[in-house]
Write a protein that holds these residues in place. Structure first.
Motif, PDB file in Angstrom:
ATOM      1  N   LEU A  45       0.316  -1.490  -0.134  1.00 21.93           N
ATOM      2  CA  LEU A  45       0.236   0.354   0.043  1.00 21.93           C
ATOM      3  C   LEU A  45       0.979   1.393  -0.456  1.00 21.93           C
ATOM      4  CD1 LEU A  45      -3.061   0.812   2.371  1.00 21.93           C
ATOM      5  CD2 LEU A  45      -0.892   2.684   2.036  1.00 21.93           C
ATOM      6  N   ARG A  46       0.914   2.403  -0.575  1.00 23.84           N
ATOM      7  CA  ARG A  46       1.057   3.513  -0.500  1.00 23.84           C
ATOM      8  C   ARG A  46      -0.561   4.964  -0.628  1.00 23.84           C
ATOM      9  NH1 ARG A  46       3.040   7.785  -4.680  1.00 23.84           N
ATOM     10  NH2 ARG A  46       4.301   9.138  -3.341  1.00 23.84           N
ATOM     11  N   ALA A  47      -0.156   4.767   0.627  1.00 26.70           N
ATOM     12  CA  ALA A  47      -1.799   6.115   0.954  1.00 26.70           C
ATOM     13  C   ALA A  47      -0.649   7.132   1.342  1.00 26.70           C
ATOM     14  CB  ALA A  47      -2.627   5.827   2.173  1.00 26.70           C
ATOM     15  N   ILE A  48      -0.990   8.581   0.190  1.00 24.22           N
ATOM     16  CA  ILE A  48      -0.357  10.082   1.219  1.00 24.22           C
ATOM     17  C   ILE A  48      -1.311  10.932   0.430  1.00 24.22           C
ATOM     18  CG2 ILE A  48       2.105   8.921   0.370  1.00 24.22           C
ATOM     19  CD1 ILE A  48       2.245  10.839  -2.052  1.00 24.22           C
ATOM     20  N   ASN A  49      -0.938  12.217   1.580  1.00 24.16           N
ATOM     21  CA  ASN A  49      -1.513  13.083   1.608  1.00 24.16           C
ATOM     22  C   ASN A  49      -3.094  13.467   2.174  1.00 24.16           C
ATOM     23  OD1 ASN A  49       0.643  14.649   0.524  1.00 24.16           O
ATOM     24  ND2 ASN A  49       0.711  14.371  -0.870  1.00 24.16           N
ATOM     25  N   PHE A  50      -3.642  12.635   2.917  1.00 23.43           N
ATOM     26  CA  PHE A  50      -4.457  12.489   3.782  1.00 23.43           C
ATOM     27  C   PHE A  50      -4.789  12.641   4.598  1.00 23.43           C
ATOM     28  CE2 PHE A  50      -3.225   8.483   4.259  1.00 23.43           C
ATOM     29  CZ  PHE A  50      -3.686   8.527   5.413  1.00 23.43           C
ATOM     30  N   PRO A  51      -3.836  14.507   5.119  1.00 22.63           N
ATOM     31  CA  PRO A  51      -4.433  14.754   6.588  1.00 22.63           C
ATOM     32  C   PRO A  51      -5.316  14.980   7.623  1.00 22.63           C
ATOM     33  CG  PRO A  51      -3.383  16.862   5.920  1.00 22.63           C
ATOM     34  CD  PRO A  51      -3.794  15.028   4.527  1.00 22.63           C
ATOM     35  N   ASN A  52      -6.520  14.708   6.887  1.00 20.84           N
ATOM     36  CA  ASN A  52      -7.694  15.534   7.102  1.00 20.84           C
ATOM     37  C   ASN A  52      -8.625  14.256   6.545  1.00 20.84           C
ATOM     38  OD1 ASN A  52      -7.322  17.728   7.970  1.00 20.84           O
ATOM     39  ND2 ASN A  52      -7.766  18.643   6.201  1.00 20.84           N
ATOM     40  N   GLY A  53      -8.364  12.710   6.347  1.00 16.21           N
ATOM     41  CA  GLY A  53      -9.339  11.343   6.235  1.00 16.21           C
ATOM     42  C   GLY A  53      -8.785  10.517   7.073  1.00 16.21           C
ATOM     43  N   ALA A  54      -9.380   9.599   7.141  1.00 16.68           N
ATOM     44  CA  ALA A  54      -9.529   8.379   7.674  1.00 16.68           C
ATOM     45  C   ALA A  54      -9.087   7.047   6.944  1.00 16.68           C
ATOM     46  CB  ALA A  54     -11.332   7.859   8.459  1.00 16.68           C
ATOM     47  N   MET A  55      -8.534   6.147   7.227  1.00 15.01           N
ATOM     48  CA  MET A  55      -8.170   4.875   6.772  1.00 15.01           C
ATOM     49  C   MET A  55      -8.685   3.511   7.521  1.00 15.01           C
ATOM     50  SD  MET A  55      -5.424   5.060   4.002  1.00 15.01           S
ATOM     51  CE  MET A  55      -6.170   3.834   2.855  1.00 15.01           C
ATOM     52  N   THR A  56      -9.476   2.310   7.352  1.00 13.85           N
ATOM     53  CA  THR A  56      -9.909   1.677   7.609  1.00 13.85           C
ATOM     54  C   THR A  56      -9.742   0.531   7.138  1.00 13.85           C
ATOM     55  OG1 THR A  56     -12.438   1.607   7.579  1.00 13.85           O
ATOM     56  CG2 THR A  56     -11.203   2.796   9.661  1.00 13.85           C
ATOM     57  N   PHE A  57      -8.908  -0.233   8.115  1.00 12.10           N
ATOM     58  CA  PHE A  57      -8.410  -2.210   7.550  1.00 12.10           C
ATOM     59  C   PHE A  57      -8.988  -3.154   8.766  1.00 12.10           C
ATOM     60  CE2 PHE A  57      -5.652   0.527   5.441  1.00 12.10           C
ATOM     61  CZ  PHE A  57      -5.736  -0.118   4.423  1.00 12.10           C
ATOM     62  N   ILE A  58     -10.215  -4.394   8.844  1.00 13.65           N
ATOM     63  CA  ILE A  58     -10.337  -5.247   9.608  1.00 13.65           C
ATOM     64  C   ILE A  58     -10.773  -5.996   8.953  1.00 13.65           C
ATOM     65  CG2 ILE A  58     -13.302  -4.908  10.474  1.00 13.65           C
ATOM     66  CD1 ILE A  58     -13.643  -1.848  10.419  1.00 13.65           C
ATOM     67  N   GLY A  59     -10.170  -6.799   9.105  1.00 11.82           N
ATOM     68  CA  GLY A  59      -9.979  -8.406   9.634  1.00 11.82           C
ATOM     69  C   GLY A  59      -9.538  -8.532   8.049  1.00 11.82           C
ATOM     70  N   CYS A  60      -8.345  -7.914   7.694  1.00 11.57           N
ATOM     71  CA  CYS A  60      -7.404  -7.934   6.699  1.00 11.57           C
ATOM     72  C   CYS A  60      -6.601  -8.913   6.772  1.00 11.57           C
ATOM     73  CB  CYS A  60      -7.013  -6.846   5.418  1.00 11.57           C
ATOM     74  SG  CYS A  60      -8.807  -5.454   5.429  1.00 11.57           S
ATOM     75  N   GLU A  61      -5.796  -9.661   5.127  1.00 19.16           N
ATOM     76  CA  GLU A  61      -5.084 -10.079   5.778  1.00 19.16           C
ATOM     77  C   GLU A  61      -3.835  -9.946   4.291  1.00 19.16           C
ATOM     78  OE1 GLU A  61      -3.058 -14.368   3.895  1.00 19.16           O
ATOM     79  OE2 GLU A  61      -5.195 -14.331   4.073  1.00 19.16           O
ATOM     80  N   LEU A  62      -3.003  -9.129   4.911  1.00 16.91           N
ATOM     81  CA  LEU A  62      -1.247  -8.229   4.264  1.00 16.91           C
ATOM     82  C   LEU A  62      -0.330  -9.293   4.334  1.00 16.91           C
ATOM     83  CD1 LEU A  62      -1.909  -5.064   5.633  1.00 16.91           C
ATOM     84  CD2 LEU A  62      -3.646  -5.621   3.353  1.00 16.91           C
ATOM     85  N   GLU A  63      -0.590 -10.222   3.409  1.00 20.06           N
ATOM     86  CA  GLU A  63       0.643 -11.706   3.677  1.00 20.06           C
ATOM     87  C   GLU A  63       1.670 -11.799   1.845  1.00 20.06           C
ATOM     88  OE1 GLU A  63       1.231 -15.799   5.819  1.00 20.06           O
ATOM     89  OE2 GLU A  63      -1.061 -14.839   5.110  1.00 20.06           O
ATOM     90  N   GLY A  64       3.259 -11.921   2.493  1.00 17.79           N
ATOM     91  CA  GLY A  64       3.661 -12.514   2.078  1.00 17.79           C
ATOM     92  C   GLY A  64       3.957 -11.335   0.224  1.00 17.79           C
ATOM     93  N   ASN A  65       4.782 -10.152   0.788  1.00 20.08           N
ATOM     94  CA  ASN A  65       4.763  -9.025  -0.004  1.00 20.08           C
ATOM     95  C   ASN A  65       5.783  -8.778  -0.370  1.00 20.08           C
ATOM     96  OD1 ASN A  65       1.766  -7.956  -1.278  1.00 20.08           O
ATOM     97  ND2 ASN A  65       1.861  -8.443   1.123  1.00 20.08           N
ATOM     98  N   ASN A  66       7.078  -8.148  -1.174  1.00 18.67           N
ATOM     99  CA  ASN A  66       7.908  -7.766  -1.394  1.00 18.67           C
ATOM    100  C   ASN A  66       8.903  -9.150  -1.001  1.00 18.67           C
ATOM    101  OD1 ASN A  66       9.845  -5.616  -1.437  1.00 18.67           O
ATOM    102  ND2 ASN A  66      10.179  -5.530   0.498  1.00 18.67           N
TER     103      ASN A  66
END
Length: 220
Positions: A45-66
């Motif tokens: 993931l690459r997320a930039i320039n959202f100082p007034n925002g919100a991001m949520t990740f619920i029950g996610c699998e982030l695996e085996g990258n790079n």
């Protein structure tokens, strides 16, 4: 202004999730991911320039990258830069090698919240969680989570706090805490430690005991 994504399977991408506007700040309440899998990408993931925002990740699998990454490759596998409020809840992050497993930068009013997560990037990871201070002094909240490499004796950093970063960590996280720990509060076993003091040894104690104790000092 709200985008919800559920049950996605993202694989074989350069960047699995990219939210990187050029010179544009996100609106509040914008990106939310539930039960998504991000597997076998160059970066998660690459997320930039959202100082007034919100991001949520619920029950996610982030695996085996790079997967070809190493502790000094300069890669930010999961990057939040000039971020707003980011929350990971009940997520599993495993085998994501690279210099920075999670890289988080924000101004002083924003937070990274990690609740009930497993973050175990493996020994080829330089920093399991890196709190940067490029745009300000971010806040970290960790509760009921494991954040560690497999072998804490190899010199890798499990949680690293850049100068000015602030942290509240509730419960053991099975790793080490390093960098500027002067603005940290650690709560475990019914005790509170500040400034990197291990609360198992020195703490504000419960009523009826000896109050503020100076039994021993120790830092992670």
């Amino acid at each position: 202004l709200i985008s919800n994504y559920e049950n996605l399977y993202i694989s074989q991408c350069s960047v699995g999730i990219e939210a990187a506007p050029d010179g544009i700040e996100f609106a509040p309440n914008d990106l939310h991911f539930t039960n998504c899998q991000v597997v076998d990408n160059d970066r998660v993931l690459r997320a930039i320039n959202f100082p007034n925002g919100a991001m949520t990740f619920i029950g996610c699998e982030l695996e085996g990258n790079n997967l070809s990454g190493n502790v000094s490759d300069g890669v930010r596998v999961i990057e939040f830069f000039n971020a707003g409020k980011v929350t990971l809840q009940g997520c599993h992050l495993e085998a994501n090698p690279g210099q920075y497993n999670i890289y988080f930068d924000s101004n002083s009013g924003n937070h990274l919240n990690i609740i009930g997560c497993e973050i175990i990037p493996g020994d080829a990871c330089g920093n399991a969680l890196f709190m940067a201070n490029a745009t300000g002094n971010p806040n970290l909240f960790v509760a009921g989570s494991r954040i560690t490499n497999n072998d804490t004796g190899l010199g890798q950093k499990q949680i690293f706090l850049s100068t000015g970063a602030k942290a509240l960590i509730v419960g053991p996280f099975n790793g080490n805490l390093s960098g500027d720990v002067s603005n940290t509060v650690l709560i475990r076993d019914g005790r509170i430690g500040t400034g990197g003091v291990i609360p198992s040894f020195a703490a504000i104690r419960a009523a009826g005991s000896s109050g503020i104790s100076y039994d021993a000092l120790g830092v992670y």
